[in-house]
Structure formats: structure tokens, C-alpha cells
Design a protein around this motif. Structure first.
Motif, mmCIF file in Angstrom:
data_model
loop_
_atom_site.group_PDB
_atom_site.id
_atom_site.type_symbol
_atom_site.label_atom_id
_atom_site.label_comp_id
_atom_site.label_asym_id
_atom_site.label_seq_id
_atom_site.Cartn_x
_atom_site.Cartn_y
_atom_site.Cartn_z
ATOM 1 N N PHE A 92 21.729 -10.798 67.544
ATOM 2 C CA PHE A 92 22.325 -11.705 68.526
ATOM 3 C C PHE A 92 23.632 -11.178 69.117
ATOM 4 O O PHE A 92 24.244 -11.826 69.952
ATOM 5 N N PHE A 93 24.089 -10.016 68.693
ATOM 6 C CA PHE A 93 25.363 -9.468 69.150
ATOM 7 C C PHE A 93 25.166 -8.873 70.542
ATOM 8 O O PHE A 93 24.804 -7.702 70.689
ATOM 9 N N THR A 94 25.392 -9.670 71.583
ATOM 10 C CA THR A 94 25.035 -9.291 72.952
ATOM 11 C C THR A 94 26.193 -9.349 73.945
ATOM 12 O O THR A 94 26.007 -9.027 75.110
ATOM 13 N N THR A 95 27.361 -9.800 73.515
ATOM 14 C CA THR A 95 28.506 -9.924 74.408
ATOM 15 C C THR A 95 29.488 -8.812 74.074
ATOM 16 O O THR A 95 30.222 -8.886 73.100
ATOM 17 N N CYS A 96 29.459 -7.758 74.886
ATOM 18 C CA CYS A 96 30.275 -6.584 74.572
ATOM 19 C C CYS A 96 30.324 -5.655 75.783
ATOM 20 O O CYS A 96 29.626 -5.857 76.766
ATOM 21 N N ASP A 97 31.149 -4.642 75.659
ATOM 22 C CA ASP A 97 31.250 -3.585 76.652
ATOM 23 C C ASP A 97 30.267 -2.494 76.217
ATOM 24 O O ASP A 97 30.410 -1.952 75.120
ATOM 25 N N PRO A 98 29.248 -2.161 77.019
ATOM 26 C CA PRO A 98 28.232 -1.202 76.567
ATOM 27 C C PRO A 98 28.812 0.165 76.240
ATOM 28 O O PRO A 98 29.750 0.625 76.874
ATOM 29 N N LEU A 99 28.250 0.792 75.233
ATOM 30 C CA LEU A 99 28.642 2.144 74.847
ATOM 31 C C LEU A 99 27.785 3.157 75.579
ATOM 32 O O LEU A 99 26.572 2.976 75.708
ATOM 33 N N MET A 100 28.401 4.190 76.026
ATOM 34 C CA MET A 100 27.667 5.286 76.644
ATOM 35 C C MET A 100 27.222 6.244 75.538
ATOM 36 O O MET A 100 27.936 6.439 74.552
ATOM 37 N N CYS A 101 26.073 6.839 75.695
ATOM 38 C CA CYS A 101 25.607 7.833 74.735
ATOM 39 C C CYS A 101 26.604 8.999 74.751
ATOM 40 O O CYS A 101 27.017 9.448 75.818
ATOM 41 N N TYR A 102 27.028 9.447 73.610
ATOM 42 C CA TYR A 102 27.991 10.532 73.449
ATOM 43 C C TYR A 102 29.332 10.255 74.115
ATOM 44 O O TYR A 102 30.041 11.180 74.465
ATOM 45 N N CYS A 128 19.683 5.600 72.494
ATOM 46 C CA CYS A 128 20.165 6.038 73.801
ATOM 47 C C CYS A 128 19.062 5.863 74.837
ATOM 48 O O CYS A 128 17.965 6.392 74.699
ATOM 49 N N ASN A 129 19.347 5.097 75.882
ATOM 50 C CA ASN A 129 18.436 4.957 77.017
ATOM 51 C C ASN A 129 18.796 6.077 77.986
ATOM 52 O O ASN A 129 19.850 6.054 78.619
ATOM 53 N N SER A 130 17.918 7.061 78.109
ATOM 54 C CA SER A 130 18.234 8.226 78.935
ATOM 55 C C SER A 130 18.352 7.879 80.421
ATOM 56 O O SER A 130 19.042 8.565 81.165
ATOM 57 N N ALA A 131 17.728 6.799 80.862
ATOM 58 C CA ALA A 131 17.825 6.398 82.271
ATOM 59 C C ALA A 131 19.211 5.842 82.611
ATOM 60 O O ALA A 131 19.718 6.042 83.706
ATOM 61 N N ARG A 154 23.074 4.653 78.141
ATOM 62 C CA ARG A 154 23.756 3.629 77.350
ATOM 63 C C ARG A 154 23.067 3.452 76.003
ATOM 64 O O ARG A 154 21.842 3.551 75.905
ATOM 65 N N CYS A 155 23.862 3.162 75.001
ATOM 66 C CA CYS A 155 23.340 2.837 73.673
ATOM 67 C C CYS A 155 22.859 1.386 73.709
ATOM 68 O O CYS A 155 23.598 0.494 74.126
ATOM 69 N N GLU A 156 21.612 1.148 73.280
ATOM 70 C CA GLU A 156 20.994 -0.171 73.421
ATOM 71 C C GLU A 156 20.329 -0.635 72.139
ATOM 72 O O GLU A 156 19.961 0.167 71.291
ATOM 73 N N THR A 157 20.135 -1.951 72.057
ATOM 74 C CA THR A 157 19.225 -2.558 71.090
ATOM 75 C C THR A 157 17.956 -2.899 71.856
ATOM 76 O O THR A 157 17.841 -2.601 73.058
ATOM 77 N N ALA A 158 17.032 -3.577 71.207
ATOM 78 C CA ALA A 158 15.818 -4.027 71.894
ATOM 79 C C ALA A 158 16.151 -5.019 73.010
ATOM 80 O O ALA A 158 15.370 -5.198 73.943
#
Length: 188
Positions: A67-77, A103-106, A109-113
Motif C-alpha cells: 500500500f506504500f504508494t505516496t512517494c517521489d519515484p526513484l529512478m533506476c541507478y 526497473c521499468n526500462s520504458a 523508474r523503480c516500481e512495484t506491481a
């Protein structure tokens, strides 16, 4: 809180929101703040550990919760965050994100489901002005069944594990008795 359940109530619910400074540097580490809601009830659906606030995988509420969905997204690397994370949490597949994230290559960004911080970070401003160093769940609702007329005890707990810094908080709201049969769940 110890209270007698009204004789016409078959459950109760409450809303809550969890905020923490443990995002992003303590994702998937031994340093973790938790929120538990422990219910003493005679109802057979209450789990043995008594915790009634958890995600679909049974994880207690923390920075690692689904449920942790309110945040500033992290970029891969991302150099700043990745260095700190790599020191604390594993990235065994070397995709530039801690193992709990992919990591979503498109989007890079680092993502969950659920995606990369789908609720954004603007609500974090209610907790801190540094939105890159904190995050939160959205508003969640926990429902739990009880036995009409029984005396229940509901204990709310929040604590630090492994560190004395980077605090968290929980806001509780809207407690109400339910007269219909109630299933044990936490939903957004």
C-alpha cells in the motif's frame, strides 16, 4: 482500548494512513518502522498474531507494504539514492532498484506491481517539506469481524526496528461499528 461490542454489531472499521522517513533509503532493510493493530476478540477469523492491518500478502504496514504508494519515484541507478540503497538493501538482479522494486526500462523508474509511486508525492508535504526523503500509504480502511456483545481490546502499535532515527507516524480516523457480517481486510 478495551470496549464492549454493541449487541447489534458484527464488526468495525477504521481509516488510517502511515507516513515514514524510511523511504527510500531503508526499503528492504533491517531498519523498518511498523504499524500493527492487534485485536483481542473471540471471533474465529482473527489471526493468531492478532494483527488486523496488513496488505494482500499478509505483510504488516511499513515502507515495504504494497500500500506504500505516496512517494517521489526513484529512478533506476539514481546516483544519490542507489548508493545509499546498495549499502543497505540487495539488488541481486542488478537492475538499479532494490529487490522489492523492479526497473521499468520504458520509464527508468523503480516500481512495484502498482507502478512507481502512483499517488505522487504532494501529500507527503503534510508530513515533511522534503518529499524525496519520505513517503506514505494512501488512506486505507481496515475492517474486522467481532462477536456481538463481547468485550474486545484493540491495541495500536508503531515502532522503530533497528534504528533510533527516521520516525514514522499513523493517523487514525473514522472508527465505526458495522451491523452487517464483516470480513477481515485492509483496502485502499
Amino acid at each position: 482500548m478495551t470496549v464492549r461490542v454493541p449487541t447489534n454489531a458484527q464488526g468495525f472499521q477504521y481509516d488510517f494512513r502511515f507516513w515514514t522517513y524510511e523511504y527510500p533509503i531503508y526499503i528492504c532493510t533491517q531498519y523498518n518502522d511498523f504499524f500493527l493493530a492487534l485485536l483481542d476478540s473471540e471471533h474465529p477469523e482473527i489471526p493468531a498474531d492478532k494483527n488486523i492491518s496488513f496488505d494482500a500478502a499478509g505483510n504488516p504496514v511499513s515502507v515495504n507494504n504494497a500500500f506504500f504508494t505516496t512517494c517521489d519515484p526513484l529512478m533506476c541507478y539514481d546516483a544519490d539514492h542507489y548508493f545509499m540503497q546498495s549499502m543497505l538493501a540487495p539488488d541481486t538482479n542488478n537492475d538499479g532498484c532494490v529487490d522489492a522494486l523492479t526497473c521499468n526500462s520504458a520509464t527508468n523508474r523503480c516500481e512495484t506491481a502498482l507502478g512507481a509511486c502512483p499517488d505522487g508525492s504532494s501529500d507527503v508535504l503534510a508530513f515533511t517539506s522534503n518529499v524525496e526523503a519520505a513517503g506514505a500509504t494512501g488512506w486505507l480502511t481496515t475492517s474486522a469481524p467481532v462477536v456481538p456483545g463481547e468485550e474486545i481490546t484493540l491495541d495500536f502499535h508503531i515502532w522503530d526496528t533497528g534504528d533510533y532515527a527516521y520516525d514514522s507516524l499513523v493517523i487514525l480516523d473514522n472508527f465505526q461499528w458495522l451491523i452487517e457480517p464483516t470480513e477481515l481486510s485492509t483496502k485502499n
